[in-house]
Design a protein around this motif. Structure first.
Motif, PDB file in Angstrom:
ATOM      1  N   ALA A 471      21.480  48.524 -12.635  1.00  0.00           N
ATOM      2  CA  ALA A 471      22.206  49.145 -13.745  1.00  0.00           C
ATOM      3  C   ALA A 471      21.269  49.969 -14.613  1.00  0.00           C
ATOM      4  O   ALA A 471      21.622  51.066 -15.075  1.00  0.00           O
ATOM      5  CB  ALA A 471      22.902  48.069 -14.573  1.00  0.00           C
ATOM      6  N   LEU A 474      20.441  53.272 -12.801  1.00  0.00           N
ATOM      7  CA  LEU A 474      21.532  54.246 -12.820  1.00  0.00           C
ATOM      8  C   LEU A 474      21.684  54.877 -14.202  1.00  0.00           C
ATOM      9  O   LEU A 474      21.915  56.087 -14.319  1.00  0.00           O
ATOM     10  CB  LEU A 474      22.841  53.552 -12.410  1.00  0.00           C
ATOM     11  N   PHE A 475      21.549  54.079 -15.254  1.00  0.00           N
ATOM     12  CA  PHE A 475      21.637  54.636 -16.602  1.00  0.00           C
ATOM     13  C   PHE A 475      20.468  55.581 -16.867  1.00  0.00           C
ATOM     14  O   PHE A 475      20.655  56.687 -17.413  1.00  0.00           O
ATOM     15  CB  PHE A 475      21.653  53.507 -17.631  1.00  0.00           C
ATOM     16  N   MET A 478      20.952  58.931 -15.315  1.00  0.00           N
ATOM     17  CA  MET A 478      21.835  59.809 -16.091  1.00  0.00           C
ATOM     18  C   MET A 478      21.050  60.498 -17.202  1.00  0.00           C
ATOM     19  O   MET A 478      21.242  61.695 -17.474  1.00  0.00           O
ATOM     20  CB  MET A 478      22.992  58.996 -16.686  1.00  0.00           C
ATOM     21  N   LEU A 523      31.649  59.788 -20.099  1.00  0.00           N
ATOM     22  CA  LEU A 523      30.417  59.080 -19.742  1.00  0.00           C
ATOM     23  C   LEU A 523      30.708  57.677 -19.225  1.00  0.00           C
ATOM     24  O   LEU A 523      30.033  57.186 -18.304  1.00  0.00           O
ATOM     25  CB  LEU A 523      29.497  59.015 -20.967  1.00  0.00           C
ATOM     26  N   THR A 524      31.728  57.037 -19.795  1.00  0.00           N
ATOM     27  CA  THR A 524      32.064  55.673 -19.357  1.00  0.00           C
ATOM     28  C   THR A 524      32.536  55.660 -17.909  1.00  0.00           C
ATOM     29  O   THR A 524      32.109  54.815 -17.117  1.00  0.00           O
ATOM     30  CB  THR A 524      33.145  55.077 -20.270  1.00  0.00           C
ATOM     31  N   TYR A 527      29.502  56.304 -15.525  1.00  0.00           N
ATOM     32  CA  TYR A 527      28.615  55.138 -15.367  1.00  0.00           C
ATOM     33  C   TYR A 527      29.315  54.028 -14.583  1.00  0.00           C
ATOM     34  O   TYR A 527      28.707  53.369 -13.724  1.00  0.00           O
ATOM     35  CB  TYR A 527      28.177  54.649 -16.740  1.00  0.00           C
ATOM     36  N   THR A 538      32.601  46.136 -12.994  1.00  0.00           N
ATOM     37  CA  THR A 538      32.580  46.666 -14.357  1.00  0.00           C
ATOM     38  C   THR A 538      33.883  46.318 -15.073  1.00  0.00           C
ATOM     39  O   THR A 538      34.898  45.987 -14.452  1.00  0.00           O
ATOM     40  CB  THR A 538      32.399  48.197 -14.358  1.00  0.00           C
ATOM     41  N   VAL A 583      27.390  53.738 -23.603  1.00  0.00           N
ATOM     42  CA  VAL A 583      27.026  54.839 -22.708  1.00  0.00           C
ATOM     43  C   VAL A 583      26.752  56.130 -23.473  1.00  0.00           C
ATOM     44  O   VAL A 583      26.054  57.012 -22.971  1.00  0.00           O
ATOM     45  CB  VAL A 583      28.132  55.051 -21.655  1.00  0.00           C
ATOM     46  N   VAL A 586      23.220  57.756 -23.901  1.00  0.00           N
ATOM     47  CA  VAL A 586      22.518  58.382 -22.793  1.00  0.00           C
ATOM     48  C   VAL A 586      21.471  59.345 -23.354  1.00  0.00           C
ATOM     49  O   VAL A 586      21.713  60.053 -24.333  1.00  0.00           O
ATOM     50  CB  VAL A 586      23.524  59.104 -21.859  1.00  0.00           C
ATOM     51  N   PHE A 590      17.746  52.470 -21.270  1.00  0.00           N
ATOM     52  CA  PHE A 590      18.799  51.500 -20.963  1.00  0.00           C
ATOM     53  C   PHE A 590      18.743  50.318 -21.928  1.00  0.00           C
ATOM     54  O   PHE A 590      19.785  49.810 -22.365  1.00  0.00           O
ATOM     55  CB  PHE A 590      18.640  51.016 -19.521  1.00  0.00           C
TER      56      PHE A 590
END
Length: 863
Positions: A471, A474-475, A478, A523-524, A527, A538, A583, A586, A590
């Motif tokens: 996680a 991935l964040f 972004m 954005l939500t 992600y 999620t 999110v 960003v 994280f």
């Protein structure tokens, strides 16, 4: 219902004479006359106004009837003129009116006579097969001699009628029996003459009873078929009988007779027929009446009966349609229609819905409606994927078609309804779960981006934190490609909850990866798509004016000590630990997004507008769709060096928190409450064990046993440390020391079962250890009443751990371990649960390297 009919008959008799009297009524209509004037129990067309108004509610459409006869019975100047109009108000009520004129007019005008009848009729359906009706009539008459009026007068009267339909068993020869009663001029109709001011009864009451027998709809003979056949009988001062049938849809035949009970004259015979001109909605009826003493007469009636489908469509309603939800509309009802069967028999129907240019196949619903039954049916729509090419709101037409069969002939009725179509990306927020329609975990751009973001993640001994590291990667990816939060200037999410049905727009993940700017909802869903692509569950978190998400760490809530933060940043949900992420942060780390997300979650969780929606629960309701043109694009990928630096910074933060937060909390508590506090020290030992510090954990449990050698918690937990370290002999020794105080604890026996299951892979006598393992497992099951899921829950194994995808290699080993444990417990447990002989199931340990052993996540620690 039969009692009601009998009651009404008695009412008619009570207002009429109980003695039969010779009638003075003149009857009309070529069809009833062709049936021997036997029509009281039929009354199924516009002639019902005159013959029995109780039949009016059975009419399915307006009807206009007329008849004209001159030189009646071959008497010059004797004429008969009739005109009627019937109109069904609803399926239960109908009205009608008629004008009937008959008279005599000599050619030299020496003698003239006429009588006008004006009728106003009303009929109602009291029950499904009981009908009542009444006529109010006005009569006007005059007799002229040499142009002078000799008998002008007028008056009022009324008729009462009832009709009862008795259905028979389906499939039999007889379909139904109609019973009718009609009181013509129920109290007698009087005329008051203008010249003399006297009253005279010119129409005495006439009570008539009738019956009509309807055989099955079609009777097949050798050369032809009889359709809609009927036999009918009426009785008043005469006996009436008639028969009718249709040879096809346009040609009908009939015949009848009548015989006066009070005369020696012969019977009056009649024959006739009907001819329909369907394109003009006209029907011509003919009757040839042959009295015994008068000349025979031809009667012609012409009727206008508009073609009205026996199946009617009404109240069509269509909801607004949102292009991005088009897949959901295949199972979700988005419209409703009311369908009515006005036919006198049950009909099987097929409802079909299409939208020109937007549907790739016809949506179909089957239904069955009985006679005079209405049903409101909701329907789905199967849209074509080209609906995603619609960008702007527009109005479209839905076409509704109902198909059915009557007499093996295909028929249909159609309607249309306008609805509003919102283009791709449109959404309303009455249910935050609707955002799942934009979570495209199978999107090619999402797949490429997620793979690039996680491909450099090294194998880490902290394997239980695999979801957490994935996680974070991935964040950070972004952030690394330059994604930014930007509130939608036209529809900021912050104002949407004030009007939940206000239309908002969401970017698809591929669109956001291309544009690099998005609102909180954009954005939500991006992600969430990346996490779901990596096999991480999620949930959407909706608060007043905001939406963000949280993800499942895959860590059972019993093992909360594995996480590097305090309780305020972790959410326990469905026996698992979840992490909220803001999110819109960003561009930051994280770790910062996590801390802000946890804070917002705690601040909002008691608000009225707070909602948490698991994506897994709604993704089958709000099915995501992939715009085709987005599947050919390639996303900008993060710079590997920058991404690895960001991931390393997050990992360092987590390790630092992991090493200090919980440990320092308990060390401080021990200093405050005293070193001899065994409960705090036991908790500290568990945290050390769950964080790989097995030597430190061993020290804490040994200190407890030094003060209290019989402490069962410390004995079992120390045995756990030895077990996961591969020191099986020592583990067995300490487990068995705790057996007496732990004899009633199923978790204790589960740990012993796991010990022998792991030990047997390195022991010469593996069969003996397998037997011991199953023995203790069965003891645990006895205490758990055979509940396998309870055993898994005790060990902190999530119910669906073994079916998670293999996207993230980092967690593959843990998944294999979990699957192996589940298989061992389930299969071995069958021996007790189902009394079946089973083979021992060994726990796979091929991937386990000696050193930090990850089985500690699946051993019960005693707090």
């Amino acid at each position: 219902m039969k009692k009601l009919f009998i009651t009404y008959v008695l009412l008619i008799l009570s207002v009429s004479s109980i003695h039969a009297q010779p009638r003075n009524q003149i009857f009309t209509g070529a069809r009833p006359l062709g049936l021997g004037e036997s029509f009281v129990a039929i009354a199924d067309d516009g002639n019902a106004i005159y013959w029995n108004p109780a039949g009016l509610p059975a009419l399915k459409r307006p009807e206009l009837h007329s008849m004209y006869v001159n030189n009646l019975y071959n008497v010059p100047g004797l004429h008969n003129l009739y005109l009627s109009f019937a109109y069904p108000l609803t399926s239960r009520y109908a009205v009608g009116g008629s004008w009937f004129n008959y008279g005599y007019d000599e050619q030299d005008n020496e003698l003239e006579f006429f009588r006008d009848h004006l009728n106003i009729a009303f009929g109602g359906r009291l029950k499904s097969n009981l009908f009542l009706g009444a006529n109010v009539k006005y009569l006007n008459t005059d007799t002229r001699l040499d142009g002078r009026s000799e008998g002008k007068g007028s008056g009022f009267g009324f008729d009462l009628g009832a009709l009862y339909s008795l259905p028979f068993r389906k499939g039999g020869f007889v379909q139904r029996l109609n019973l009718g009663v009609m009181a013509f001029d129920a109290r007698g109709t009087y005329i008051k003459y203008d010249a003399t001011d006297t009253r005279d009864k010119i129409l005495p009451q006439n009570i008539r009873f009738g019956a009509a027998l309807y055989p099955k709809e079609e009777i097949s003979l050798k050369w032809f078929s009889l359709r809609e056949a009927l036999l009918t009988f009426d009785v008043d001062d005469r006996f009436h009988a008639g028969a009718e049938t249709w040879l096809n849809d346009n040609l009908g035949l009939r015949a009848g007779l009548q015989k006066d009970f009070h005369s020696d004259d012969g019977a009056t015979f009649s024959v006739g027929g009907s001819l329909k001109f369907a394109p003009l909605a006209l029907q011509m009826d003919y009757a040839y009446v042959m009295p015994p003493t008068l000349s025979s007469t031809h009667f012609f009636s012409l009727s206008f009966i508009p073609s009205v489908s026996p199946v009617k469509i009404s109240d069509v309603n269509m909801n607004d349609v949102y292009a991005s939800f088009y897949k959901s509309y295949a199972t979700t009802r988005i419209g409703a229609v009311t369908i009515r069967n006005d036919y006198d028999q049950e009909l099987k129907m097929t409802l079909k819905v299409t939208i020109p240019g937007l549907t790739e196949s016809v949506s179909q619903e089957s239904l069955v409606l009985g006679p005079d039954e209405s049903k409101t049916t909701a329907f789905p729509v199967i849209f074509a994927k080209n609906i995603l090419s619609v960008r702007e709101p527009a109005f479209r037409q839905a076409k509704i078609r109902v198909e059915y069969k009557i007499k093996n002939e295909d028929k249909s009725v159609e309607a249309s309804e306008k609805f509003r179509l919102f283009g791709r990306g449109a959404i309303t927020w009455e249910d935050p779960g609707k955002a799942a329609a934009f979570i495209t975990k199978l999107d090619r751009m999402v797949e490429l981006f997620a793979r690039e973001a996680t491909k450099e993640l090294p194998y880490r001994p902290e394997v239980e934190l695999g979801n957490l590291y994935t996680a974070a990667a991935l964040f950070d990816a972004m952030s690394a490609v330059g994604l930014k939060y930007r509130e939608d200037p036209e529809n900021p999410f912050s104002i949407i909850p004030k009007s939940q049905h206000r239309v908002d727009y969401i970017k698809y993940p591929a669109e956001l990866l291309a544009s690099k700017q998005g609102d909180c909802d954009d954005l939500t869903v991006l992600y969430a798509s990346l996490l779901e692509n990596a096999g991480i569950k999620t949930a959407l978190v909706s608060t007043a004016g905001h939406i963000f998400l949280m993800f499942d760490t895959g860590i059972h809530e019993r093992n909360w000590g594995l996480l590097p933060v305090g309780d305020s940043l972790v959410v326990a949900k469905n026996n698992s630990l979840w992490i909220p992420v803001e999110v819109t942060e960003v561009g930051k780390s994280f770790a910062e997004a996590w801390q802000i997300g946890g804070k917002k979650y705690r601040e909002a969780e008691h608000d009225d507008e707070f909602k948490v929606v698991a994506v897994k629960k709604v993704e089958g309701v709000y099915v995501s769709a992939l715009p085709e043109e987005l599947q050919t694009q390639v996303p900008d990928l993060p710079n590997p060096d920058r991404l690895n630096g960001m991931i390393a910074a997050d990992a360092a933060w987590m390790q630092q928190r992991r090493s200090t937060t919980a440990v320092e909390k308990y060390l401080a508590a021990l200093r405050w409450r005293g070193e001899a506090n065994d409960s705090l020290r036991n908790q500290l030992g568990i945290i050390f064990a769950q964080q790989d510090s097995l030597r430190s954990a061993e020290d804490q449990f040994q200190k407890i046993l030094a003060n209290n050698p019989d402490d069962p918690r410390a004995l079992v937990n120390l045995a756990n440390v030895y077990c996961v370290s591969g020191r099986f002999n020592e583990a067995e020794e300490y487990y068995l020391q705790a057996q007496s105080p732990m004899a009633s604890q199923p978790g204790y026996y589960l740990n012993l079962a796991l010990l022998y299951q792991m030990w047997k892979t390195e022991h010469a006598d593996s069969a003996a250890l397998q037997q011991k393992s199953e023995m203790y497992l069965l003891e645990a099951f006895k205490l758990l009443n055979g509940a396998e899921e309870a055993a898994l829950d005790l060990l902190g194994i999530m119910a669906d751990d073994a079916v998670l995808g293999e996207k993230a290699d980092l967690t593959a080993w843990v998944k294999k371990q979990s699957a192996g444990l589940k298989k061992f417990i389930r299969v071995s447990g069958q021996k007790y649960l189902f009394n079946k002989t089973v083979k021992g199931t060994r726990l796979e340990r091929k991937a386990v390297k000696r050193g930090p052993d990850k089985d500690r996540s699946y051993i019960l620690w005693w707090a």
